[in-house]
Design an enzyme around this catalytic site. Structure first.
Site, short mmCIF file in Angstrom:
data_model
loop_
_atom_site.label_atom_id
_atom_site.label_comp_id
_atom_site.label_asym_id
_atom_site.label_seq_id
_atom_site.Cartn_x
_atom_site.Cartn_y
_atom_site.Cartn_z
N SER A 1 -33.86 -27.10 -12.95
CA SER A 1 -34.85 -26.06 -12.73
C SER A 1 -36.23 -26.69 -12.53
CB SER A 1 -34.83 -25.08 -13.92
OG SER A 1 -35.55 -23.92 -13.65
N ASP B 1 -27.08 -18.78 -7.68
CA ASP B 1 -28.32 -19.02 -8.42
C ASP B 1 -29.53 -18.69 -7.54
OD1 ASP B 1 -30.26 -19.83 -10.19
OD2 ASP B 1 -29.71 -21.95 -10.16
N HIS C 1 -27.83 -19.64 -13.56
CA HIS C 1 -28.83 -20.71 -13.55
C HIS C 1 -28.63 -21.71 -14.69
CE1 HIS C 1 -32.52 -22.67 -12.49
NE2 HIS C 1 -33.12 -22.38 -13.64
#
Length: 515
Positions: free
Chosen positions: A298, A354, A409
């Site tokens: 991320s 995602d 995610h």
């Protein structure tokens, strides 16, 4: 209402259920239960946007790909086998696995040696979540719960053959999103900084196996998918001396510092580059081949790219690669071109469902480059870099279907899918070894038939223990695990260090006497 306005205004509420506050959004990576149910209107909006984004998410009730009819046999089939594949000697193939040929013919089908290396670096990134103190009532909130010498031991990563040499801290007060706020308490270990990752280096045994001395930098990410929509199109700003530009917020986290702080008198950039410089010079001075592998999930994946860019500029000829998971776009096409010219090799692992890898630049992205003849070079368009390994939630029978942005995610979801991936046309491999239970560490992605609790990874009793009087209290940290011990704590720690050094000297003298 314009699509961009609708996304910016309504989707954060749709993804967070309209009630997820910022601190609970941070918790989604950590196994702290948060309310992620969507109200009916918000769900309809989310499903409409999902269709627009072409995510192809199956209905919640769909179970077309389930392989097991008797889930009670799961324990016997999986729990009595090792969780990792045997280590292979890859010394003569390390450059290809490190991206020298941009992973050509290694991704589809996925080479088993590469699979294991991807999981290894993914576990290094996961460690930045597992060891992070997210307790907003803790005086050490925002720090690592363990000192660097105990980190891998506590997290079961000693088997990977690396040693942590340095912790990295980033500013939490200058140009930082609110989801990086530290503690609810005023009296905290640091009001200005958060632990953001670490530098590690392979030991002698692992170095022989992989064919070079590998320096690893692992960056932490804390952002939830909803927050990418709150600020889905930030400004690009220049980096370097050319036309390269990167997202303002990412660069700010990487470079911010303040001379009046305890941990960020130097920026995260300066901290990591000082340590990498020391390690590269030392091991190259010993005549060893050295590589730098930077990983993150991320936000951590975005910081990894900035780190790789800086390292490649400072160390021409050094083998620099990035293995990122669920990372957003970071810069424009000129930034991508400069990374290519510098020889940085990037492998992006993404899950099709995602949302974060689609940010920022949900509309203005690399897909516009096909119209270069008409538009010319667009300096304000966001562009992904490197090779891509695309995974699909629907490939695994262990995972629930339906709209679950937090689960999609989660880094543990990514690692589960990597472990089971064979090729784009193949089913989830039956010989996958990684513990499936890990998927539900911080989300609710495993099918109910497995009977694995959601968000199970947390401290026993939320970290409270009984003292000698039988009262439930927050325990004191061991002095060596305190980020910045002072006073009596520092004195205790120095005594322990002296005792350890005395013991080491005695043992060395004893061994010499025996010799």
């Amino acid at each position: 209402m314009a699509l961009s306005t609708m996304i910016h205004t309504h989707l954060p509420q749709a993804l967070s259920g309209g009630g997820m506050n910022r601190i609970s959004a941070v918790y989604v990576h950590q196994g702290v239960a948060s309310d992620t149910k969507l109200n009916r209107g918000a769900r309809r909006l989310a499903e409409s946007l999902t269709t627009l984004l072409n995510l192809n998410i199956e209905p919640l009730c769909s179970r077309k790909n389930l392989q097991y009819s008797n889930w009670d046999s799961f324990d016997d089939e999986k729990h009595n086998t090792p969780t990792t594949s045997p280590k292979e000697m890859i010394a003569d193939k390390w450059r290809e696995l490190h991206g020298s040929s941009d992973w050509e013919k290694l991704l589809d089908p996925l080479h088993p040696w590469l699979r294991r290396e991807i999981v290894k670096y993914g576990e290094f990134a996961q460690a930045t979540y597992d060891a992070f103190d997210f307790d907003s009532f803790s005086e050490y909130c925002g720090s690592c719960r363990y000192n660097r010498n105990k980190l891998f031991e506590k997290l079961g990563l000693s088997k990977n053959g690396y040693k942590v040499t340095k912790y990295i801290y980033a500013m939490s007060a200058i140009e930082m999103p609110q989801w990086l706020e530290t503690s609810r308490l005023m009296d905290t270990w640091s009001k200005d900084s958060n632990w953001m990752g670490y530098v590690a280096v392979s030991d002698d045994e692992e170095t022989r196996r992989i064919g070079r001395r590998d320096i690893v930098v692992a960056w932490r990410g804390t952002v939830a998918p909803s927050e990418w929509y709150e600020d889905f199109q930030r400004n690009l700003e220049p980096i370097g001396i050319g036309d390269a530009k990167v997202e303002h917020g990412f660069l700010s986290i990487y470079t911010s510092k303040n001379e009046f702080t305890r941990y960020n008198k130097s920026s995260a950039s300066e901290q990591v580059m000082k340590e990498v410089t020391k390690l590269v010079q030392f091991y190259q001075g010993q005549g060893e081949e050295v590589s730098l592998t930077i990983t993150g999930h991320s936000l951590g994946g975005a910081l990894a790219l900035l780190n790789a860019y800086e390292a490649a500029v400072n160390f021409p000829g050094l083998a620099v690669s990035v293995v990122s998971f669920g990372a957003p776009r970071v810069g424009n096409s000129a930034f991508r071109a400069e990374l290519d010219d510098l020889g940085v090799k990037t492998l992006r692992v993404v899950v099709k469902q995602d949302l974060v890898p689609r940010m920022p630049g949900i509309v203005f992205n690399e897909s516009l480059q096909r119209f270069d003849d008409i538009t010319g070079t667009l300096e304000w368009v966001y562009t992904h870099v490197g090779a891509e390994l695309k995974l699909d939630v629907s490939s695994s029978s262990y995972l629930k279907r339906g709209f679950n942005p937090l689960g999609f995610h989660s880094l543990e979801t990514y690692l589960h899918l990597v472990d089971g991936y064979l090729s784009a046309e193949s089913a989830f491999r039956s010989s996958a070894r990684r513990d499936v239970t890990l998927v539900n560490k911080a989300c609710d992605m495993l099918v109910d038939e497995l009977r694995i609790p959601q968000c199970w990874y947390q401290l026993a009793n939320k970290g409270l223990v009984r003292n000698e009087h039988g009262r439930w209290v927050k325990p004191r940290r061991e002095p060596e695990d305190i980020p910045s011990p002072t006073g009596e704590q520092a004195h205790d720690l120095s005594l322990r260090i002296e005792m350890q050094e005395s013991y080491t000297c005695c043992m060395q003298a004893k061994n010499l006497a025996i010799c």
